[in-house]
Design a protein around this motif. Structure first.
Motif, PDB file in Angstrom:
ATOM      1  N   LEU A  31      48.826  32.315  33.155  1.00  0.00           N
ATOM      2  CA  LEU A  31      47.450  32.323  32.684  1.00  0.00           C
ATOM      3  C   LEU A  31      47.123  31.152  31.770  1.00  0.00           C
ATOM      4  O   LEU A  31      45.966  30.789  31.624  1.00  0.00           O
ATOM      5  CB  LEU A  31      47.149  33.639  31.972  1.00  0.00           C
ATOM      6  CG  LEU A  31      47.336  34.893  32.829  1.00  0.00           C
ATOM      7  CD1 LEU A  31      47.017  36.141  32.012  1.00  0.00           C
ATOM      8  CD2 LEU A  31      46.497  34.835  34.085  1.00  0.00           C
ATOM      9  N   GLY A  32      48.145  30.553  31.160  1.00  0.00           N
ATOM     10  CA  GLY A  32      47.912  29.440  30.243  1.00  0.00           C
ATOM     11  C   GLY A  32      47.103  28.304  30.835  1.00  0.00           C
ATOM     12  O   GLY A  32      46.166  27.818  30.194  1.00  0.00           O
ATOM     13  N   TYR A  46      35.889  33.937  29.085  1.00  0.00           N
ATOM     14  CA  TYR A  46      36.645  34.846  29.951  1.00  0.00           C
ATOM     15  C   TYR A  46      37.658  34.109  30.803  1.00  0.00           C
ATOM     16  O   TYR A  46      37.540  32.909  31.042  1.00  0.00           O
ATOM     17  CB  TYR A  46      35.686  35.630  30.866  1.00  0.00           C
ATOM     18  CG  TYR A  46      35.225  34.810  32.056  1.00  0.00           C
ATOM     19  CD1 TYR A  46      35.863  34.919  33.292  1.00  0.00           C
ATOM     20  CD2 TYR A  46      34.175  33.913  31.945  1.00  0.00           C
ATOM     21  CE1 TYR A  46      35.458  34.152  34.376  1.00  0.00           C
ATOM     22  CE2 TYR A  46      33.764  33.148  33.019  1.00  0.00           C
ATOM     23  CZ  TYR A  46      34.407  33.274  34.232  1.00  0.00           C
ATOM     24  OH  TYR A  46      34.012  32.500  35.305  1.00  0.00           O
ATOM     25  N   LYS A  47      38.640  34.887  31.271  1.00  0.00           N
ATOM     26  CA  LYS A  47      39.550  34.509  32.345  1.00  0.00           C
ATOM     27  C   LYS A  47      39.586  35.723  33.265  1.00  0.00           C
ATOM     28  O   LYS A  47      40.077  36.779  32.875  1.00  0.00           O
ATOM     29  CB  LYS A  47      40.966  34.209  31.834  1.00  0.00           C
ATOM     30  CG  LYS A  47      41.084  32.937  31.016  1.00  0.00           C
ATOM     31  CD  LYS A  47      42.538  32.635  30.683  1.00  0.00           C
ATOM     32  CE  LYS A  47      42.653  31.408  29.789  1.00  0.00           C
ATOM     33  NZ  LYS A  47      44.046  30.946  29.670  1.00  0.00           N
ATOM     34  N   LEU A  48      39.045  35.598  34.470  1.00  0.00           N
ATOM     35  CA  LEU A  48      39.014  36.694  35.431  1.00  0.00           C
ATOM     36  C   LEU A  48      40.368  36.787  36.128  1.00  0.00           C
ATOM     37  O   LEU A  48      40.907  35.790  36.604  1.00  0.00           O
ATOM     38  CB  LEU A  48      37.907  36.476  36.459  1.00  0.00           C
ATOM     39  CG  LEU A  48      37.707  37.571  37.488  1.00  0.00           C
ATOM     40  CD1 LEU A  48      37.317  38.896  36.835  1.00  0.00           C
ATOM     41  CD2 LEU A  48      36.623  37.142  38.496  1.00  0.00           C
ATOM     42  N   LEU A  49      40.922  38.006  36.191  1.00  0.00           N
ATOM     43  CA  LEU A  49      42.239  38.214  36.800  1.00  0.00           C
ATOM     44  C   LEU A  49      42.156  38.917  38.143  1.00  0.00           C
ATOM     45  O   LEU A  49      42.887  38.573  39.071  1.00  0.00           O
ATOM     46  CB  LEU A  49      43.130  39.009  35.843  1.00  0.00           C
ATOM     47  CG  LEU A  49      43.261  38.422  34.432  1.00  0.00           C
ATOM     48  CD1 LEU A  49      44.102  39.325  33.563  1.00  0.00           C
ATOM     49  CD2 LEU A  49      43.816  37.016  34.494  1.00  0.00           C
ATOM     50  N   ALA A 157      40.508  30.749  42.283  1.00  0.00           N
ATOM     51  CA  ALA A 157      41.591  30.667  43.269  1.00  0.00           C
ATOM     52  C   ALA A 157      42.691  31.697  43.038  1.00  0.00           C
ATOM     53  O   ALA A 157      43.286  32.213  43.990  1.00  0.00           O
ATOM     54  CB  ALA A 157      42.194  29.259  43.267  1.00  0.00           C
ATOM     55  N   HIS A 158      42.965  32.052  41.794  1.00  0.00           N
ATOM     56  CA  HIS A 158      44.061  32.967  41.455  1.00  0.00           C
ATOM     57  C   HIS A 158      43.621  34.434  41.424  1.00  0.00           C
ATOM     58  O   HIS A 158      44.459  35.318  41.277  1.00  0.00           O
ATOM     59  CB  HIS A 158      44.617  32.609  40.063  1.00  0.00           C
ATOM     60  CG  HIS A 158      43.611  32.867  38.997  1.00  0.00           C
ATOM     61  ND1 HIS A 158      42.602  31.967  38.713  1.00  0.00           N
ATOM     62  CD2 HIS A 158      43.413  33.929  38.192  1.00  0.00           C
ATOM     63  CE1 HIS A 158      41.838  32.487  37.767  1.00  0.00           C
ATOM     64  NE2 HIS A 158      42.307  33.671  37.422  1.00  0.00           N
ATOM     65  N   VAL A 159      42.327  34.715  41.536  1.00  0.00           N
ATOM     66  CA  VAL A 159      41.795  36.061  41.331  1.00  0.00           C
ATOM     67  C   VAL A 159      42.220  36.996  42.475  1.00  0.00           C
ATOM     68  O   VAL A 159      41.987  36.692  43.647  1.00  0.00           O
ATOM     69  CB  VAL A 159      40.258  36.037  41.193  1.00  0.00           C
ATOM     70  CG1 VAL A 159      39.693  37.454  41.107  1.00  0.00           C
ATOM     71  CG2 VAL A 159      39.844  35.213  39.984  1.00  0.00           C
TER      72      VAL A 159
END
Length: 161
Positions: A31-32, A46-49, A157-159
């Motif tokens: 996530l970094g 935010y960081k959407l997971l 891309a990682h979601v």
């Protein structure tokens, strides 16, 4: 032999169970390197997971700047929050700090705030509605909006979908 290794050896003795293992294994996300992006509230990034199309929910990290009070909002689904850094409260008699957890049931209406800023791991089990001053719905944040924002911001891309 460690417990983990002995457990793995036990699995080797049970070919039926081993054949049922889901492959490929899920991968850990780093996530970094994912940049923080401005969220729907001033002073919050935010960081959407992940997103959940079945219930309209999503999982994200929220980074709230010091002194921010969220707008009054209504949780249409429950939310689970783990405080990773800083502080957050609804009432100064109960302040969440790193490692603290809170479950907010669907239907809750409140206005959290932070004195020193915070980072929160949040699992939204449904949409959240921001309320206008008269109590009407000013806007709704659900998985579709979150995914649109992440795609717009170049961080989708990682979601997990």
């Amino acid at each position: 032999m460690s417990t983990l290794l002995s457990d793995a050896a036990a699995c080797d003795d049970n070919a039926g169970a081993r054949a049922r293992i889901t492959l490929p294994y899920p991968r850990f996300q780093r996530l970094g390197p994912i940049p923080w992006m401005p969220w729907v509230m001033d002073g919050v990034d935010y960081k959407l997971l992940s997103v959940n199309g079945r219930n309209g929910g999503f999982t994200c990290l929220l980074k709230v700047k010091p002194g921010v009070a969220a707008p009054i909002h209504h949780h249409l689904g429950a939310i689970e929050v783990l405080v990773m850094e800083g502080d957050i409260c609804y009432d100064t008699d109960d302040i969440g700090r790193p490692g603290d957890y809170i479950f907010e049931p669907a239907g809750d209406i409140h206005q959290p705030r932070t004195a020193n800023g915070c980072v929160l791991f949040c699992v939204f089990d449904g949409p959240i509605a921001g309320l206008a001053g008269d109590g009407s719905i000013a806007g709704i944040v659900d998985y579709k909006l979150m995914l649109e924002m992440a795609e717009r911001d170049g961080v989708a891309a990682h979601v997990h979908r």
